[in-house]
Write a protein that holds these residues in place. Structure first.
Motif, PDB file in Angstrom:
ATOM      1  N   GLY A  83     -48.515 -14.467 -91.480  1.00 22.68           N
ATOM      2  CA  GLY A  83     -47.321 -15.279 -91.660  1.00 22.68           C
ATOM      3  C   GLY A  83     -46.822 -15.317 -93.087  1.00 22.68           C
ATOM      4  O   GLY A  83     -45.693 -15.717 -93.350  1.00 22.68           O
ATOM      5  N   SER A  84     -47.674 -14.889 -94.051  1.00 19.28           N
ATOM      6  CA  SER A  84     -47.235 -14.904 -95.450  1.00 19.28           C
ATOM      7  C   SER A  84     -46.268 -13.753 -95.709  1.00 19.28           C
ATOM      8  O   SER A  84     -46.328 -12.705 -95.082  1.00 19.28           O
ATOM      9  N   THR A  85     -45.369 -13.977 -96.650  1.00 25.10           N
ATOM     10  CA  THR A  85     -44.360 -12.982 -97.020  1.00 25.10           C
ATOM     11  C   THR A  85     -44.677 -12.464 -98.411  1.00 25.10           C
ATOM     12  O   THR A  85     -44.919 -13.247 -99.328  1.00 25.10           O
ATOM     13  N   VAL A  86     -44.699 -11.139 -98.555  1.00 29.68           N
ATOM     14  CA  VAL A  86     -44.994 -10.515 -99.846  1.00 29.68           C
ATOM     15  C   VAL A  86     -44.050  -9.343-100.097  1.00 29.68           C
ATOM     16  O   VAL A  86     -43.426  -8.819 -99.171  1.00 29.68           O
ATOM     17  N   GLU A  87     -43.960  -8.959-101.363  1.00 33.71           N
ATOM     18  CA  GLU A  87     -43.307  -7.705-101.729  1.00 33.71           C
ATOM     19  C   GLU A  87     -44.413  -6.661-101.768  1.00 33.71           C
ATOM     20  O   GLU A  87     -45.484  -6.905-102.322  1.00 33.71           O
ATOM     21  N   LEU A  88     -44.165  -5.518-101.174  1.00 34.56           N
ATOM     22  CA  LEU A  88     -45.165  -4.465-101.065  1.00 34.56           C
ATOM     23  C   LEU A  88     -44.685  -3.261-101.852  1.00 34.56           C
ATOM     24  O   LEU A  88     -43.514  -2.878-101.755  1.00 34.56           O
ATOM     25  N   CYS A  89     -45.567  -2.688-102.655  1.00 34.25           N
ATOM     26  CA  CYS A  89     -45.226  -1.479-103.412  1.00 34.25           C
ATOM     27  C   CYS A  89     -46.258  -0.411-103.092  1.00 34.25           C
ATOM     28  O   CYS A  89     -47.455  -0.633-103.237  1.00 34.25           O
ATOM     29  N   MET A  90     -45.784   0.754-102.621  1.00 35.85           N
ATOM     30  CA  MET A  90     -46.653   1.888-102.304  1.00 35.85           C
ATOM     31  C   MET A  90     -46.457   2.951-103.366  1.00 35.85           C
ATOM     32  O   MET A  90     -45.335   3.228-103.766  1.00 35.85           O
ATOM     33  N   TYR A  91     -47.560   3.538-103.803  1.00 35.87           N
ATOM     34  CA  TYR A  91     -47.522   4.508-104.893  1.00 35.87           C
ATOM     35  C   TYR A  91     -47.844   5.902-104.383  1.00 35.87           C
ATOM     36  O   TYR A  91     -48.947   6.131-103.884  1.00 35.87           O
ATOM     37  N   PRO A  92     -46.906   6.852-104.538  1.00 31.35           N
ATOM     38  CA  PRO A  92     -47.153   8.210-104.056  1.00 31.35           C
ATOM     39  C   PRO A  92     -48.277   8.917-104.804  1.00 31.35           C
ATOM     40  O   PRO A  92     -49.036   9.647-104.225  1.00 31.35           O
ATOM     41  N   ASP A  93     -48.402   8.691-106.112  1.00 34.89           N
ATOM     42  CA  ASP A  93     -49.459   9.341-106.879  1.00 34.89           C
ATOM     43  C   ASP A  93     -49.690   8.605-108.190  1.00 34.89           C
ATOM     44  O   ASP A  93     -48.786   8.389-108.962  1.00 34.89           O
ATOM     45  N   ASP A  94     -50.910   8.217-108.405  1.00 33.02           N
ATOM     46  CA  ASP A  94     -51.344   7.601-109.661  1.00 33.02           C
ATOM     47  C   ASP A  94     -50.397   6.536-110.197  1.00 33.02           C
ATOM     48  O   ASP A  94     -50.133   6.445-111.383  1.00 33.02           O
ATOM     49  N   ARG A  95     -49.830   5.739-109.300  1.00 31.21           N
ATOM     50  CA  ARG A  95     -49.004   4.592-109.666  1.00 31.21           C
ATOM     51  C   ARG A  95     -47.680   4.959-110.329  1.00 31.21           C
ATOM     52  O   ARG A  95     -47.077   4.150-111.008  1.00 31.21           O
ATOM     53  N   SER A  96     -47.223   6.186-110.153  1.00 34.67           N
ATOM     54  CA  SER A  96     -45.906   6.534-110.672  1.00 34.67           C
ATOM     55  C   SER A  96     -44.896   6.494-109.533  1.00 34.67           C
ATOM     56  O   SER A  96     -45.193   6.888-108.418  1.00 34.67           O
ATOM     57  N   GLY A  97     -43.726   5.991-109.811  1.00 34.49           N
ATOM     58  CA  GLY A  97     -42.648   6.001-108.827  1.00 34.49           C
ATOM     59  C   GLY A  97     -42.936   5.215-107.571  1.00 34.49           C
ATOM     60  O   GLY A  97     -42.770   5.727-106.483  1.00 34.49           O
ATOM     61  N   GLY A  98     -43.370   3.981-107.702  1.00 30.38           N
ATOM     62  CA  GLY A  98     -43.688   3.165-106.541  1.00 30.38           C
ATOM     63  C   GLY A  98     -42.487   2.951-105.632  1.00 30.38           C
ATOM     64  O   GLY A  98     -41.351   2.861-106.083  1.00 30.38           O
ATOM     65  N   LEU A  99     -42.749   2.901-104.327  1.00 28.51           N
ATOM     66  CA  LEU A  99     -41.727   2.625-103.327  1.00 28.51           C
ATOM     67  C   LEU A  99     -41.855   1.160-102.944  1.00 28.51           C
ATOM     68  O   LEU A  99     -42.913   0.716-102.499  1.00 28.51           O
ATOM     69  N   VAL A 100     -40.778   0.397-103.123  1.00 23.72           N
ATOM     70  CA  VAL A 100     -40.840  -1.045-102.945  1.00 23.72           C
ATOM     71  C   VAL A 100     -40.223  -1.469-101.618  1.00 23.72           C
ATOM     72  O   VAL A 100     -39.098  -1.090-101.307  1.00 23.72           O
ATOM     73  N   ILE A 101     -40.987  -2.240-100.859  1.00 23.80           N
ATOM     74  CA  ILE A 101     -40.482  -2.925 -99.674  1.00 23.80           C
ATOM     75  C   ILE A 101     -40.277  -4.363-100.134  1.00 23.80           C
ATOM     76  O   ILE A 101     -41.240  -5.078-100.408  1.00 23.80           O
TER      77      ILE A 101
END
Length: 120
Positions: free
Chosen positions: A57-75
């Motif tokens: 039920g908690s709401t968060v911002e999620l960031c996925m990193y394609p490689d070594d934390r560069s260029g994260g994709l943000v939900i």
């Protein structure tokens, strides 16, 4: 990337893809709540393995990193749907269509070097 179609024959079949990528999730106050490894992803959400489980039920911002934390994709907004055994499911609430397209890219499915979260 290994993908499978589930719910074939139903009104809403879902394409779910294996995706091993580092992720972090933050509260709406911008505080990092935890880190994990995205195990699989669909257009509507993902499954993450982590030592920190957000309460359902908690709401968060999620960031996925394609490689070594560069260029994260943000939900921008996702909601924890379930949590058990060091895994939890997130439903995407607000996601940029460009991010949705990037998540479907085969390049985005590799495990970054130096990953700290175990995949098995």
């Amino acid at each position: 990337m290994n993908c499978e179609l589930s719910g074939v024959g139903s009104r809403n079949p879902t394409l779910r893809c294996d995706m091993r990528r580092q992720a972090s999730f933050t509260t709406d106050q911008g505080v990092v709540a935890g880190e994990g490894l995205v195990l699989d992803c669909s257009p509507g959400g993902c499954r993450i393995r982590s030592f920190t489980l957000p309460p359902p039920g908690s709401t968060v911002e999620l960031c996925m990193y394609p490689d070594d934390r560069s260029g994260g994709l943000v939900i921008q907004s996702s909601t924890a749907c379930w949590a058990r055994d060091h895994e939890f499911g997130m439903a995407f609430m607000i996601i940029d269509p460009k991010v949705t397209h990037q998540l479907a890219s085969p390049r985005s499915a590799r495990v970054p070097s130096g990953s700290r979260v175990q995949t098995s």
